[in-house]
Design an enzyme around this catalytic site. Structure first.
Site, PDB file in Angstrom:
ATOM      1  N   TYR B 127      25.464  68.195  21.472  1.00 55.56           N
ATOM      2  CA  TYR B 127      24.656  68.700  22.569  1.00 55.56           C
ATOM      3  C   TYR B 127      25.348  68.415  23.906  1.00 55.56           C
ATOM      4  CZ  TYR B 127      20.923  69.886  25.664  1.00 55.56           C
ATOM      5  OH  TYR B 127      20.201  70.485  26.657  1.00 55.56           O
ATOM      6  N   GLN B 189      14.494  72.412  22.351  1.00 60.28           N
ATOM      7  CA  GLN B 189      14.683  73.483  21.371  1.00 60.28           C
ATOM      8  C   GLN B 189      16.056  73.407  20.698  1.00 60.28           C
ATOM      9  OE1 GLN B 189      13.893  73.803  24.567  1.00 60.28           O
ATOM     10  NE2 GLN B 189      14.994  75.460  25.594  1.00 60.28           N
ATOM     11  N   ASN B 212      18.586  64.648  29.011  1.00 59.76           N
ATOM     12  CA  ASN B 212      17.527  64.086  29.854  1.00 59.76           C
ATOM     13  C   ASN B 212      16.457  63.410  28.981  1.00 59.76           C
ATOM     14  OD1 ASN B 212      15.964  66.108  28.729  1.00 59.76           O
ATOM     15  ND2 ASN B 212      16.048  67.438  30.531  1.00 59.76           N
ATOM     16  N   SER B 238      22.028  56.315  32.841  1.00 62.70           N
ATOM     17  CA  SER B 238      23.332  55.682  32.986  1.00 62.70           C
ATOM     18  C   SER B 238      23.245  54.445  33.865  1.00 62.70           C
ATOM     19  CB  SER B 238      24.292  56.694  33.593  1.00 62.70           C
ATOM     20  OG  SER B 238      25.621  56.310  33.348  1.00 62.70           O
ATOM     21  N   HIS B 263      24.138  59.872  39.322  1.00 65.46           N
ATOM     22  CA  HIS B 263      23.793  60.523  38.053  1.00 65.46           C
ATOM     23  C   HIS B 263      22.322  60.913  38.009  1.00 65.46           C
ATOM     24  CE1 HIS B 263      27.188  60.873  35.422  1.00 65.46           C
ATOM     25  NE2 HIS B 263      27.577  59.652  35.657  1.00 65.46           N
ATOM     26  N   ASP B 361      34.978  58.315  32.655  1.00 65.78           N
ATOM     27  CA  ASP B 361      34.120  59.488  32.450  1.00 65.78           C
ATOM     28  C   ASP B 361      34.931  60.718  32.079  1.00 65.78           C
ATOM     29  OD1 ASP B 361      31.799  58.159  33.007  1.00 65.78           O
ATOM     30  OD2 ASP B 361      31.726  58.749  35.116  1.00 65.78           O
ATOM     31  N   GLU B 415      18.227  36.719 -11.419  1.00 66.45           N
ATOM     32  CA  GLU B 415      17.354  37.581 -10.620  1.00 66.45           C
ATOM     33  C   GLU B 415      16.320  38.313 -11.484  1.00 66.45           C
ATOM     34  OE1 GLU B 415      19.704  40.023  -7.973  1.00 66.45           O
ATOM     35  OE2 GLU B 415      20.431  38.266  -6.852  1.00 66.45           O
ATOM     36  N   HIS B 420      20.043  45.322 -15.761  1.00 66.12           N
ATOM     37  CA  HIS B 420      21.335  45.082 -15.115  1.00 66.12           C
ATOM     38  C   HIS B 420      22.218  44.238 -16.045  1.00 66.12           C
ATOM     39  CE1 HIS B 420      19.275  46.492 -11.538  1.00 66.12           C
ATOM     40  NE2 HIS B 420      20.350  46.341 -10.804  1.00 66.12           N
TER      41      HIS B 420
END
Lengths: 433, 433
Positions: B127, B189, B212, B238, B263, B361, B415, B420
């Site tokens: 994104y 979306q 955001n 940020s 920012h 950055d 155990e 097992h």
């Protein structure tokens, strides 16, 4: 166990055949867990003592395991069990150490050195359940990578027995790994205590370890809370997928399926084969071996949600397995290694007839805390890296800034971030002056 | 910007001084996001088109970027910007490639080979937001490690402009990294489409990238949903923490603080120094530089929640920084490298006066998708490993099983896991026969 012919299913039926039992806790469980967490946050150690009395039947004055209890624990074990724990620990340590990431540094331009350094997570919390029985092997799987990562502040919680003591095998395993801060706490109350801290239990940055549906839901909730702890991975019921050819040993395959099924009624096991005779023989072996198993009732219920699947080809079996992304994948195949490149998503893979999944649970050296519920599509099992943070570093000389600064100025301008541009431009001006 | 004297605060005041603005979305935002996700799951592409018209003001017939749009995008850029994107890409690729994990294998016992292999995550969704401006640098930071990991199925979503086109710089950056499947989708979306799939957008196994508060909440919700996608990390506003001594350049320090503050109004910046004169000088520089900044209003609001902190010593500054665990940590110190071992928790570190955070950055080579909100206590920034799964493998020969099988039998018995034990014991019997 259902018998399915993959070739006769349409797409919807195929999707249904691979559907896992619902992973997420129901609303009722979620609410109950949230209340318990809130109680621990509000009332601290008093809540921990009350909940421990209610759920574990143990009345404890002191939640922490004393030095004396540690000492008597190791002495109480049979030499054979003590040796087995130590032997498993050595191999787990060997494998995990060999895979540790290293710091590195490269000059990406003259005068620009970029590096990655590794730091242990400062405070980690380990949870060792004791559902049907206490699990010393889980103590090893959590505590050894924590130690290799260099974690200094390690807390371990495990439920007390009704007499108020902790399981001696778990204590011996913890001690073997250098973990001496053990609390006799189980379930939601243990997770809440380690996530948010109480007077007795320190707050941890990240929590690790398996557990039942309540523990899993508690981990999910604390990980979602602002200021709560991170968690190792989404956890769910255990599962195995076996791909077997006509040459596989049906008794071995059945035993591997059952060793997964006995974990719990919600475990899931799948066998895929291109050979009808093998499927028949495994079905027969399952019935015979079930007759002798103490935990047969649990295993039978798990097998009801499980399937024997006839596939057209081994290639098809691998395609199904990669979509399903099993926690454990056993390749009971002739020349199993040649098939390994086909594996795209799985927690841990067992090659050939002589690698029962139980070896990975205990002592081959790999970790048994593995992604379930399809999480192997996007994450692997525990490793030393799970207990570390990677921090990047850049060291820039004046001539380095002169070399790459203009590139940053151009990109900052394009993105409309003027203060970014200015922070570089100011320095370039100073250099030019 | 508040001026704080750390020495005069009690423990509660100190904790308050480091408190971040609330990270988690309010109940109203969460409900709104949940409704949007549900709408996309229920109505697919029709919902995507409607929401894109509503939120981005763009009426789109085709959500996917065509080959023609890709071609005209690169042609539309200035040569200087095209070169800057390509130059940054080369350094990012260099640094990330150097840090890639390797597969490994060790024999933990004779006849017992354990290994770790790495596989790309099959379907990843990236994104790239376009809040105040589109972010071609983010396209590089996401798509380059995905390519190095070997991901074959890579989808990228970025919001369309009002005229229905995608930002050409983002398209050029995507194309430079081999990503050709780009959808003009933003916000909730986009996250919902990549997490659950629609006719046009394929469902992804893991989602990456900043956004955001709505995008962040959407990522949180899909990650919590059974069968939803995993996400890269918890994301938030940020932040930067600067540790400066009396020899630091106040103009540089102020510029670095502002480049974080611009920012967003919810960004947080902290300056720690043991030198009053430096703090005075930075305060003055901040005012002067703000006067010239286009995004001064945003920066001013961020600075209101931020602090200039007088500490007693640089050691104290590092202790505060390690508790805060900043996304970006700038060490504006004489002999900054000598202080590096003190850093226990941070996303990315910038050493000395010539390493403005803006370099990280854009183009030093490190990744700019970093842990915020204190997540640097338990996780690092994006790397190639974020796009891979590690799968362990064990290959066991008959003599290997004979060697380690008894250890597994002993632990399985302890155990109470009989199946097992049986899976190993059966094979040991077969070997003995």
């Amino acid at each position: 166990m259902r018998r399915i012919d993959w070739r006769q299913l349409d797409a919807a039926q195929r999707a249904r055949a691979l559907l896992r039992p619902a992973q997420q806790a129901g609303a009722e469980t979620a609410t109950a867990v949230a209340r318990l967490i809130e109680d621990v946050r509000a009332r601290g150690d008093a809540a921990l003592r009350e909940l421990t009395a209610r759920f574990d039947g143990a009345e404890l004055d002191d939640l922490v395991v004393s030095a004396a209890e540690f000492a008597s624990a190791s002495a109480a074990l049979s030499p054979a069990l003590r040796d087995a724990i130590d032997e498993a620990a050595a191999r787990i340590e060997h494998f995990h150490q060999a895979g540790m990431a290293a710091p590195y540094a490269v000059d990406t331009a003259p005068g620009v050195r970029c590096e990655r350094m590794l730091r242990p997570i400062r405070r980690v919390g380990l949870y060792v359940p004791a559902g049907s029985a206490p699990l010393p092997s889980t103590a090893l799987m959590l505590a050894l990578p924590a130690r290799l990562a260099g974690c200094r502040d390690v807390v371990l919680c495990t439920p007390p027995r009704a007499d108020g003591s902790a399981d001696p095998a778990v204590l011996h395993a913890a001690s073997r790994c250098g973990v001496r801060r053990v609390f006799k706490l189980g379930g939601v109350q243990a997770i809440a205590a380690m996530a948010f801290g109480t007077d007795a239990v320190p707050a941890c940055d990240k929590l690790f370890g398996p557990g039942n549906a309540y523990v899993t839901e508690a981990k999910r909730q604390v990980a979602m809370t602002d200021g709560g702890a991170a968690i190792d991975m989404p956890a769910g019921p255990s599962e195995v997928l076996v791909i077997a050819d006509g040459g596989a040993n049906p008794a071995f395959v059945a035993a591997d399926l059952l060793s997964q099924a006995e974990h719990g009624a919600d475990s899931q096991v799948l066998l895929l084969s291109d050979d009808d005779a093998l499927l028949d023989a495994v079905a027969l072996q399952l019935e015979q071996q079930l007759a002798t198993l103490p935990r047969a009732e649990v295993a039978r219920r798990a097998l009801q949600a499980s399937s024997l699947v006839r596939v057209d080809s081994l290639q098809e079996a691998f395609a199904i397995s990669n979509d399903y992304a099993p926690e454990h994948l056993i390749l009971a195949l002739r020349d199993a290694r040649a098939w390994l490149p086909q594996v795209q998503a799985a927690g841990s893979v067992f090659l050939g007839d002589w690698a029962p999944e139980a070896l990975g649970d205990y002592c081959s050296g790999t970790n048994h805390v593995l992604p379930t519920g399809g999480a192997a599509r996007f994450c692997g099992g525990l490793s030393v890296a799970s207990f570390q943070v990677a921090i990047t570093v850049q060291e820039v000389q004046p001539h380095g800034l002169a070399a790459i600064g203009p590139c940053a100025v151009e990109l900052a301008s394009a993105e409309g971030l003027d203060a970014h541009r200015l922070a570089v431009a100011l320095r370039l001006q100073e250099l030019a002056a």
